[in-house]
Design a protein around this motif. Structure first.
Motif, PDB file in Angstrom:
ATOM      1  N   ASP A 252      -5.641   5.666  -1.162  1.00  0.00           N
ATOM      2  CA  ASP A 252      -4.561   6.590  -0.796  1.00  0.00           C
ATOM      3  C   ASP A 252      -4.962   7.980  -1.257  1.00  0.00           C
TER       4      ASP A 252
ATOM      5  N   GLN B 141       0.155  12.410   2.644  1.00  0.00           N
ATOM      6  CA  GLN B 141      -0.549  11.225   2.163  1.00  0.00           C
ATOM      7  C   GLN B 141      -1.205  10.504   3.343  1.00  0.00           C
TER       8      GLN B 141
ATOM      9  N   THR C 270      -4.197   7.138   4.195  1.00  0.00           N
ATOM     10  CA  THR C 270      -4.902   5.993   3.626  1.00  0.00           C
ATOM     11  C   THR C 270      -6.240   5.844   4.327  1.00  0.00           C
TER      12      THR C 270
END
Length: 173
Positions: free
Chosen positions: A86, A98, A100
């Motif tokens: 992350d 954010q 991933t």
């Protein structure tokens, strides 16, 4: 005179051959003072490359039209770890985003990849901007990236303008 006439062409031939050998040697020596570019590491892209632990950031740059306007992050994030990673991306004056990055995989940022918009870019095109790149393992890191104008192959990379309340009210009425 016969002897002098015969030696003159030989001397000329020797002089020409000597000059050719000397010229070839001198011209070949130019490489000594001009080393090959492939001997040195350099960034061949518009953005910057940095590594933070298991995260390799490649070609990171910001596309923005003016100082204070929204901007788009472009580049690629590469995860070299065995776990998904992350990553939080932000700059001064913008909220963190954010994303991933899959384990042993990569994530493209920009036109064909994940869209990461900075709500406000505090630097003008042609200047640099500090972008915070944070992971759980490495904490908060700073990458100094160039701010590029939305021109040429970046012309379609600006963030979509947010709909204003008055525009959406008049469109529905």
């Amino acid at each position: 005179m016969t002897t002098a006439a015969q030696t003159t062409p030989r001397h000329r031939l020797r002089a020409v051959l000597g000059a050719a050998v000397l010229g070839t040697t001198l011209l070949g020596g130019c490489a000594v003072f001009n080393p090959q570019q492939t001997d040195y590491a350099y960034q061949a892209a518009d953005g910057v490359n940095v590594t933070f632990g298991d995260l390799d950031v490649r070609g990171l740059a910001v596309i923005a039209d003016t100082k204070g306007a929204p901007g788009v992050l472009i580049g690629q994030l590469v995860n070299t770890s065995d776990d998904d990673l992350d990553v939080s991306l932000a700059s001064e004056g913008s909220q963190p985003t954010q994303v991933t990055v899959p384990r042993h995989g990569s994530l493209s940022l920009g036109e064909d990849g994940e869209s990461v918009t900075l709500s406000s870019v505090s630097a003008a095109p042609g200047d640099v901007l500090n972008v915070q790149v944070s992971t759980a393992a490495t904490g908060q890191n700073i990458a100094t990236v160039p701010v590029l104008p939305a021109l040429g192959y970046y012309k379609d990379m600006t963030p979509a303008p947010a709909a204003s309340p008055s525009a959406s009210a008049s469109a529905s009425g």
